[in-house]
Design a protein around this motif. Structure first.
Motif, mmCIF file in Angstrom:
data_model
loop_
_atom_site.group_PDB
_atom_site.id
_atom_site.type_symbol
_atom_site.label_atom_id
_atom_site.label_comp_id
_atom_site.label_asym_id
_atom_site.label_seq_id
_atom_site.Cartn_x
_atom_site.Cartn_y
_atom_site.Cartn_z
ATOM 1 N N GLY A 5 0.835 -1.205 0.000
ATOM 2 C CA GLY A 5 0.000 0.000 0.000
ATOM 3 C C GLY A 5 0.863 1.246 0.000
ATOM 4 N N GLU A 6 0.509 2.203 0.849
ATOM 5 C CA GLU A 6 1.256 3.469 0.898
ATOM 6 C C GLU A 6 2.303 3.433 2.014
ATOM 7 N N ASP A 7 3.354 4.205 1.851
ATOM 8 C CA ASP A 7 4.399 4.381 2.865
ATOM 9 C C ASP A 7 4.872 3.039 3.435
ATOM 10 N N ILE A 8 5.366 2.209 2.533
ATOM 11 C CA ILE A 8 5.775 0.860 2.939
ATOM 12 C C ILE A 8 7.022 0.910 3.822
ATOM 13 N N LEU A 9 6.956 0.238 4.953
ATOM 14 C CA LEU A 9 8.061 0.167 5.919
ATOM 15 C C LEU A 9 8.630 1.564 6.242
ATOM 16 N N GLY A 10 7.737 2.533 6.223
ATOM 17 C CA GLY A 10 8.133 3.891 6.580
ATOM 18 C C GLY A 10 9.028 4.571 5.554
ATOM 19 N N THR A 11 9.118 4.018 4.335
ATOM 20 C CA THR A 11 10.036 4.584 3.334
ATOM 21 C C THR A 11 9.363 5.633 2.457
ATOM 22 N N GLY A 12 8.056 5.775 2.561
ATOM 23 C CA GLY A 12 7.338 6.717 1.713
ATOM 24 C C GLY A 12 6.986 6.145 0.348
ATOM 25 N N ARG A 13 7.447 4.926 0.079
ATOM 26 C CA ARG A 13 7.144 4.321 -1.226
ATOM 27 C C ARG A 13 5.813 3.583 -1.166
ATOM 28 N N SER A 14 5.188 3.470 -2.352
ATOM 29 C CA SER A 14 3.910 2.740 -2.363
ATOM 30 C C SER A 14 3.970 1.599 -3.375
ATOM 31 N N PHE A 15 3.225 0.565 -3.069
ATOM 32 C CA PHE A 15 3.128 -0.587 -3.967
ATOM 33 C C PHE A 15 1.801 -1.296 -3.693
ATOM 34 N N HIS A 16 1.003 -1.417 -4.740
ATOM 35 C CA HIS A 16 -0.316 -2.052 -4.601
ATOM 36 C C HIS A 16 -0.343 -3.347 -5.405
ATOM 37 N N VAL A 17 -0.916 -4.359 -4.798
ATOM 38 C CA VAL A 17 -0.975 -5.654 -5.484
ATOM 39 C C VAL A 17 -2.431 -6.064 -5.670
ATOM 40 N N THR A 18 -2.758 -6.532 -6.861
ATOM 41 C CA THR A 18 -4.108 -7.016 -7.158
ATOM 42 C C THR A 18 -4.026 -8.473 -7.594
ATOM 43 N N VAL A 19 -4.945 -9.269 -7.071
ATOM 44 C CA VAL A 19 -5.012 -10.670 -7.497
ATOM 45 C C VAL A 19 -6.016 -10.780 -8.630
ATOM 46 N N ARG A 20 -5.633 -11.383 -9.713
ATOM 47 C CA ARG A 20 -6.550 -11.647 -10.822
ATOM 48 C C ARG A 20 -6.654 -13.157 -11.017
ATOM 49 N N ARG A 21 -7.871 -13.629 -11.184
ATOM 50 C CA ARG A 21 -8.067 -15.056 -11.432
ATOM 51 C C ARG A 21 -7.980 -15.350 -12.915
ATOM 52 N N GLY A 22 -7.328 -16.427 -13.253
ATOM 53 C CA GLY A 22 -7.354 -16.910 -14.626
ATOM 54 C C GLY A 22 -8.728 -17.490 -14.899
ATOM 55 N N ALA A 23 -8.986 -17.810 -16.158
ATOM 56 C CA ALA A 23 -10.312 -18.341 -16.474
ATOM 57 C C ALA A 23 -10.206 -19.622 -17.286
ATOM 58 N N GLY A 24 -9.100 -20.342 -17.057
ATOM 59 C CA GLY A 24 -9.017 -21.658 -17.663
ATOM 60 C C GLY A 24 -8.461 -21.656 -19.067
ATOM 61 N N ALA A 25 -7.341 -20.989 -19.284
ATOM 62 C CA ALA A 25 -6.685 -21.066 -20.590
ATOM 63 C C ALA A 25 -5.201 -21.303 -20.341
ATOM 64 N N TYR A 26 -4.709 -22.451 -20.803
ATOM 65 C CA TYR A 26 -3.318 -22.832 -20.567
ATOM 66 C C TYR A 26 -2.364 -21.804 -21.145
#
Lengths: 593, 306
Positions: free
Chosen positions: A300-321
């Motif tokens: 999220g925001e201010d990671i480990l007090g460094t002021g940097r941000s990083f957001h992660v989103t999980v996306r599901r596949g839909a069954g295509a190899y």
């Protein structure tokens, strides 16, 4: 323990809280509850354990953990004794669990039923070792876990916490050294220094293609763009491989920490994890971990007090190899059909929405944090010169010790199958094995002594790709296996190019004819010609690899194909309509032909 | 223009007994690939052909396609030779920008009136250089297809549900897949009407949405049973079970792979690897995994799902 984590002191406090739950003063009952445990009845075992604790008035806690790798022995239940070692019990049922805890309450640990005991556990991310209290006399009969055939040659880096921590407990993960690498990278190092470290470690992609990870990061770092992305490829579609699922289910923070370090290194602020929808438990664990890490200031925001941000989103596949292919995965993330793009340009410079994007596999991301924490030299000291480090194989089929095995590169297949795997079930002869993904076809026992590496050098190494090793005994029919493998590509072809779409269909037809007793010798020549055409003319890697399943199997087991055609017999007795030698069914098929 | 009465090169006689000679000319309406092929075939059979097409060129819908279904053949590669052949055929007169205004007569001797609209150039002098386009004052009039309308409005509850799902993903680019997944989870399949409304709200054509949805295996386009049974078709499960688990499940459930049983209890499907390879053969019901499934255990496992 909760609260925002900002510095090493905060991590130490969280680690202390984690240690209290990892090694509590009372009895701890651990139930392996990854998908493989659940499939064998772990929830019933856990419920029985909870009932027994209550009814027997035991001073104990019951916890879930991920998969320790020994899937053949599932469901596994471990007792972490308050004044002794951790003891594992295999093949548990609710009845056996009740019996074991009753015996425990009487002071008997039923050592004869145990699989192994841990005297110590290495905390891989920091190099420290946790030693359990000395083992009481009756338990000395139990073999040490590190002396078991299955475990002796293993070196766990990627699976470092699977089966030891509760994947929902962030503090336990931190107690095992998690997020120290991220803190070190973000506070003590520059992005370039992080990339240098990864380059020096020699880490190569663990997804199968084995591209040098540091080099990929550097390309993305040097690409100028306002937005950059990191992506975790967890679309583990390869049949026979399930290590990514195990990592996500047992230690999701290992992947998140790796992505956080990668994002810092290339300058990305957003990440996506593309997971197969066939892995609901992995998705649940990941979403829980992301939520938890966000609340504690690790995402999220201010990671480990460094002021940097990083957001992660999980996306599901839909069954295509094909979405396991990185450009197809990117197309899918953008909301399109997962059809691969032509390369170059490569995703490292033109990826998601045209922006620089680093796509790495689950195992690769999970390998990153220990490299940053313990240094490149430590990591480069394992494995081979060309491919340092460890990788995971899923050992399955007709092998005694089926499960997940993490070993340094360079191990021979013989060590894998006979050393770690304990040989074949029922002492049947080894006919071959299917390894390195469907495209690699079936290999004969003659390659057993070759070393496993990421580069295929004739008569010296064997390429393992995604790492699924399916051991086949004499009950397997190689023509049927070739048909099955081509059938897989036929189903999974995206249909964009004719060679792949139609070529796999025709190969499947020829192999079906052969399995049904209607094959001719001319078919074999046609099969070879077709395979060459599909290989050279397909648009993407999948089409180019698909004929490998036929070519490899045909070149190593040609005699079996010819027996099917000439004698109308299936030596393994698998192909219906044909029969094992000597049977009247086989000869009647020959007459019919 | 009124087409001239033509003498047939073969001058067949009318079979109705009235003695009148048949006209050996044929009028083909529509210069699509069917019209072109019909003209070529008729010409080859000896007829004079007038091919009437309302648009400026022949070629029709196929000329707009990249590939044709289901073979994926290159549309241009199929069509181009026919266009050239048709243009060169002395027996075929191509009347573009023309409409049939009236038709009279009887079988064998029709008279058609065809009105040809002005095209602004003299066709016999046109070299196809395209220079007239640069100075043409009406060249930019484009035909916009009418905006797509779903075939009927959504029920109130469905509209609210769809609105809720779409609102959750607003501002998240590329979220078509998660939206489709939520609809599939909520309804058990992707209802056609809902997809049409979703396409409208996203400013897409339904075909674009269907193309994405049909690419992926996990979406259902027909209602599914109450429970989804997934059989692992991975390499390890194949090597260990050789289809016996699948056969047993099909028999017990009374439906084949991809089908739902009559009572609507189970939908059966195969998945190329459920990731339980060390416990093969494996299956899942509603996401709950089962390992080392002996075919004899199947009735007991199915019995747990009402």
């Amino acid at each position: 323990m909760s609260g925002i984590l900002r510095n090493i002191a905060d991590l130490d406090r969280a680690a202390a809280a984690g240690l209290r739950t990892l090694y509590p003063p009372q009895l701890k009952i651990l139930v392996g509850s990854a998908s493989c445990g659940v499939a064998m009845g772990a929830p019933d075992v856990e419920a029985a354990a909870r009932r027994a604790v209550e009814e027997l008035h035991l001073d104990a806690v019951v916890c879930r953990t991920g998969c320790i790798g020994f899937c053949a022995k599932e469901p596994l239940l471990d007792l972490v004794l308050p004044d002794g070692p951790r003891v594992s019990y295999p093949h548990m049922t609710p009845g056996k669990t009740r019996g074991l805890l009753e015996a425990y309450s009487r002071g008997n640990l039923e050592p004869e039923k145990a699989l192994g005991r841990f005297t110590s556990e290495e905390i891989v991310s920091t190099g420290e070792v946790h030693s359990y209290p000395p083992c009481p006399e009756p338990l000395r009969r139990i073999p040490e876990w590190s002396n078991l055939d299955f475990y002796r040659r293993q070196k766990k880096v990627i699976l470092r916490n699977c089966g030891s921590i509760d994947p929902r407990a962030l503090d336990e993960t931190i107690a095992r050294g998690a997020y120290r690498g991220a803190l070190r990278a973000m506070t003590d190092m520059t992005p370039e220094a992080v990339i240098d470290e990864v380059v020096k470690s020699g880490l190569r992609g663990r997804g199968g293609a084995a591209f040098p990870t540091g080099q990929k990061w550097r390309m993305a770092r040097e690409a100028s763009a306002d937005v950059k992305y990191v992506v975790c490829n967890a679309d583990e579609g390869e049949p026979g491989a399930y290590m990514d699922r195990t990592v996500l289910e047992g230690d999701p923070h290992a992947v998140l920490e790796g992505m956080l370090i990668g994002a810092f290194a290339i300058g990305a602020g957003e990440g996506f994890i593309y997971v197969r929808s066939e892995y609901p438990l992995a998705i649940e664990m990941l979403e829980h971990a992301i939520d938890q890490a966000g609340k504690r200031g690790l995402l999220g925001e201010d990671i480990l007090g460094t002021g940097r941000s990083f957001h992660v989103t999980v996306r599901r596949g839909a069954g295509a190899y094909i979405c396991g292919e990185e450009t197809a995965l990117i197309e899918s993330l953008e909301g399109h059909s997962g059809e691969p793009r032509t390369r170059p340009p490569y995703p490292a410079t033109n990826g998601l929405w045209g922006k620089p994007t680093v796509v790495n596999n689950v195992k690769t991301w999970a390998s990153v944090a220990p490299i940053v924490t313990r240094g490149a030299a430590w990591y480069a000291g394992m494995g081979t010169r060309r491919t340092p480090g460890t990788t995971i194989f899923s050992l399955e089929g007709a092998v005694r010790n089926a499960g997940l095995v993490e070993v340094p590169y360079g191990i021979s297949v013989r060590d894998l199958v006979y050393g770690i795997g304990g040989g074949l079930t029922g002492d049947r002869p080894l006919k071959g094995f299917q390894a390195g993904g469907a495209s690699r076809g079936c290999l004969p026992p003659s390659v057993l002594d070759l070393a496993i590496d990421t580069e295929d050098r004739d008569n010296a190494t064997i390429l393992m790709g995604t790492g699924g090793v399916i051991v086949l005994d004499d009950g397997a029919c190689m023509v049927d296996m070739a048909r099955f493998l081509v059938g897989f590509f036929l189903e999974e072809s995206c249909g964009k190019c004719v060679p792949c779409r139609e070529g796999t269909r025709q190969m499947f037809r020829i192999l079906s004819r052969t399995c049904e007793g209607h094959g001719t010798m001319a078919d074999l020549a046609l099969l070879e010609r077709l395979a060459r055409s599909v290989k050279s003319a397909s648009v993407c890697g999948m089409g180019a690899m698909a004929p490998g399943a036929v070519m490899t199997t045909l070149s190593h087991f040609r005699g079996e194909f010819e027996t099917h055609i000439r004698e109308k017999q299936c030596p393994a007795g698998v192909c219906r309509g044909l029969a094992a030698p000597g049977s009247s069914i086989g000869s009647s098929a020959a007459v019919r032909q | 223009m009124t087409l001239p009465e033509m003498e047939s090169p073969t001058t067949p006689t009318n079979g109705d007994g009235n003695g009148g000679a048949l006209c050996g000319a044929v009028l083909v309406c529509g210069g699509g690939v069917a019209g072109i092929q019909a003209s070529l075939d008729l010409s080859a059979a000896g007829f004079r052909v007038f091919l009437v097409e309302e648009s400026p060129t022949i070629g029709g819908g196929m000329a707009r396609l990249d590939k044709t279904f289901p073979t994926g053949d290159c549309a241009t590669c199929t069509l181009s030779p026919k266009l050239v052949e048709c243009m060169r055929d002395y027996n075929v007169d191509i009347l573009t920008m023309s409409d049939v205004t009236s038709l009279s007569g009887e079988a064998g001797r029709f008279v058609a009136e065809v009105r040809t609209r002005p095209r602004g150039v003299i066709p016999s002098k046109c070299t196809g250089c395209g220079d007239c386009w640069t100075i043409c004052p009406v060249r930019n009039t484009a035909e916009a297809p009418p905006p797509f309308q779903p075939y009927k409005p959504l029920a109130e509850a469905d509209a609210a549900k769809l609105g809720g799902i779409l609102a959750r993903y607003e501002g998240h680019p590329g979220s078509i897949l998660p939206v489709l997944q939520e609809i599939d989870r909520s309804y058990g399949y992707l209802p056609r009407l809902l997809l049409e409304h979703m396409a409208c709200r996203l400013g897409l054509r339904p075909a674009e949405l269907l193309r994405v949805a049909s690419f992926y295996d996990r979406f259902h386009f027909e209602p599914t049973g109450r429970h989804l049974v997934e059989i692992c078709a991975g390499t390890s499960c194949h090597a260990r079970s050789r289809g016996t688990l699948r056969e047993k499940l099909e028999k017990e459930i009374g439906a084949g792979v991809g089908e739902t049983d009559k009572s609507g209890r189970f939908t059966l499907r195969t998945v190329r690897c459920l990731g339980l390879c060390a416990l093969s053969p494996a299956m899942k019901i509603d996401g709950q995994p089962f390992g080392k499934v002996d075919a004899d255990r199947v009735p007991e496992i199915l019995g747990r799902f009402a």
